[in-house]
Design a protein around this motif. Structure first.
Motif, PDB file in Angstrom:
ATOM      1  N   TYR A 249      -9.704   0.134  -7.333  1.00  0.00           N
ATOM      2  CA  TYR A 249      -8.162   0.465  -7.028  1.00  0.00           C
ATOM      3  C   TYR A 249      -7.364   0.717  -7.996  1.00  0.00           C
ATOM      4  O   TYR A 249      -6.550   1.808  -8.079  1.00  0.00           O
ATOM      5  CB  TYR A 249      -7.652  -0.481  -6.062  1.00  0.00           C
TER       6      TYR A 249
ATOM      7  N   THR B 297      -8.366  -5.013  -1.516  1.00  0.00           N
ATOM      8  CA  THR B 297      -8.308  -3.990  -0.487  1.00  0.00           C
ATOM      9  C   THR B 297      -6.825  -4.210   0.332  1.00  0.00           C
ATOM     10  O   THR B 297      -6.070  -3.363   0.695  1.00  0.00           O
ATOM     11  CB  THR B 297      -9.497  -3.783   0.591  1.00  0.00           C
TER      12      THR B 297
ATOM     13  N   PHE C 260      -3.811  -3.753  -1.714  1.00  0.00           N
ATOM     14  CA  PHE C 260      -3.942  -2.250  -2.004  1.00  0.00           C
ATOM     15  C   PHE C 260      -3.147  -1.431  -0.772  1.00  0.00           C
ATOM     16  O   PHE C 260      -2.229  -0.525  -0.909  1.00  0.00           O
ATOM     17  CB  PHE C 260      -5.074  -1.770  -2.443  1.00  0.00           C
TER      18      PHE C 260
END
Length: 390
Positions: A158, A193, A196
């Motif tokens: 990311y 995840t 983000f």
């Protein structure tokens, strides 16, 4: 006869990669060669008997000969919720957080139509399942690729996504255990995840097609097990691989209630839900004995070990997949993924999928499916050995 031109949207769709692969293999088979098909992801074992019997009994019930409820029977949603509680410890509201789907592929294409407008950005893994691209093209949205490399365990990084792109993205596809690489996601990665996605207000769509196939005693994690996951995402669970029900076309989406409502609303305009007998059989699969699921996994693991061990023995330096029923194999020096796949088909009569079909970062690899029995896998290794490439 008049010929009516297809729409611009239809013309813009990506070519069906697997259709071309099958057509090429069919020509070799038609020439009289014995072709070993390792290029597709179609389970080769039958649906467990108790599920078939549930379908047979339900098909005789006149109530199932009528239209089912638009959004599916409550008993199947309740079965899906019970399944997630049993398997992953995840609590789901059957009516608000589960949508019944006509197979996982349908849901993956539909969710893009539900959430994106023309020009909106979706983040997509590269390499990745090509049907993600189809849904994005149908919505006239824009696809931005997230590279998956061996260096990072085939997980997107990311930190490599620019702040400008992250701020514009509205949707992100993930898929672990991964097709085509066989990688699995870690608890830490799913935590990253959630953070983000929350920071950038991105909807995560986790394609959990290979949920039941994790090796070496490691059970694949559900994205929804991660704290905060339901706030920003859904998971699509298909019965195709877990229960060898690929031809039955039954799956469900689970997670964020607003996305589930959007999926249901779209499907209200497209379908009148699945045949009731298929819904009854799917509930029997989710709630019934799971012995066949464990047997499936043992069989795939045995096939994986035979294939990887055999290829290493002939000098091919390959890594064993951690999940899914695919192996992701580097091509020998001097070949592209397509030229190597063509060589195996033409000279060894073994079908594999060239990595370039899954995206630019798939170049340099071929995908091999563990969907043939051990005897055929052993024969494929023998034939490859005969080419003396390693």
């Amino acid at each position: 006869m008049n010929v009516f031109e297809p729409s611009d949207v239809l013309n813009a769709l990506p070519k069906q990669f697997f259709a071309a692969l099958v057509a090429k293999a069919s020509l070799v088979a038609a020439a009289g060669h014995d072709v070993i098909h390792l290029g597709q992801g179609n389970p080769d074992m039958p649906t467990p008997a108790h599920i078939v019997e549930a379908l047979q009994a339900a098909a005789a019930n006149p109530l199932n000969h009528r239209y089912p409820p638009f959004r599916g029977h409550s008993y199947l949603k309740e079965a899906a919720a019970s399944f997630y509680k049993r398997e992953y410890g995840v609590e789901l509201d059957p009516q608000q957080e589960i949508a019944i789907l006509f197979g996982g592929k349908t849901g993956l294409v539909e969710v893009v139509q539900c959430l994106l407008n023309p020009g909106d950005i979706a983040l997509v893994p590269d390499p990745g399942y090509p049907d993600y691209w189809s849904g994005i093209e149908l919505a006239r949205a824009v696809m931005e690729k997230m590279p998956l490399t061996a260096e990072h365990g085939f997980l997107p990084v990311y930190g490599d996504i620019s702040p400008e792109l992250a701020a514009k993205a509205k949707l992100m596809f993930l898929n672990y255990p991964n097709n085509p690489t066989g990688a699995v996601a870690t608890e830490d990665f799913f935590g990253q995840t959630v953070s983000f996605a929350a920071e950038h207000r991105i909807c995560v769509v986790h394609d959990f097609a290979y949920a039941a196939i994790g090796y070496d005693g490691q059970k694949p994690r559900s994205y929804l097990q991660t704290p905060g996951a339901k706030e920003n995402g859904i998971e699509i669970y298909t019965l195709s691989k877990t229960y060898n029900m690929a031809g039955w076309r039954v799956a469900f989406a689970a997670g964020n209630a607003s996305v589930i409502e959007s999926l249901n609303l779209l499907q209200d305009h497209m379908y009148v839900s699945l045949f009731g007998a298929v819904q009854e059989a799917a509930a029997a699969a989710l709630l019934g004995p799971q012995d066949a699921v464990r047997d499936n996994l043992d069989r795939y693991e045995s096939r994986r070990n035979l294939l990887i061990g055999g290829l290493r023995k002939i000098g091919w330096k390959v890594e064993a997949p951690k999940g899914s029923f695919f192996a992701w194999l580097p091509v020998p020096e001097g070949y592209t993924s397509q030229s190597f796949a063509d060589l195996l088909l033409e000279k060894a009569h073994v079908v594999v999928a060239p990595g370039i079909g899954f995206g630019a970062y798939g170049e340099g690899y071929v995908r091999v499916g563990l969907v043939s029995d051990e005897a055929r896998l052993a024969e494929a290794v023998e034939r490859i050995a005969g080419l003396k490439l390693f």
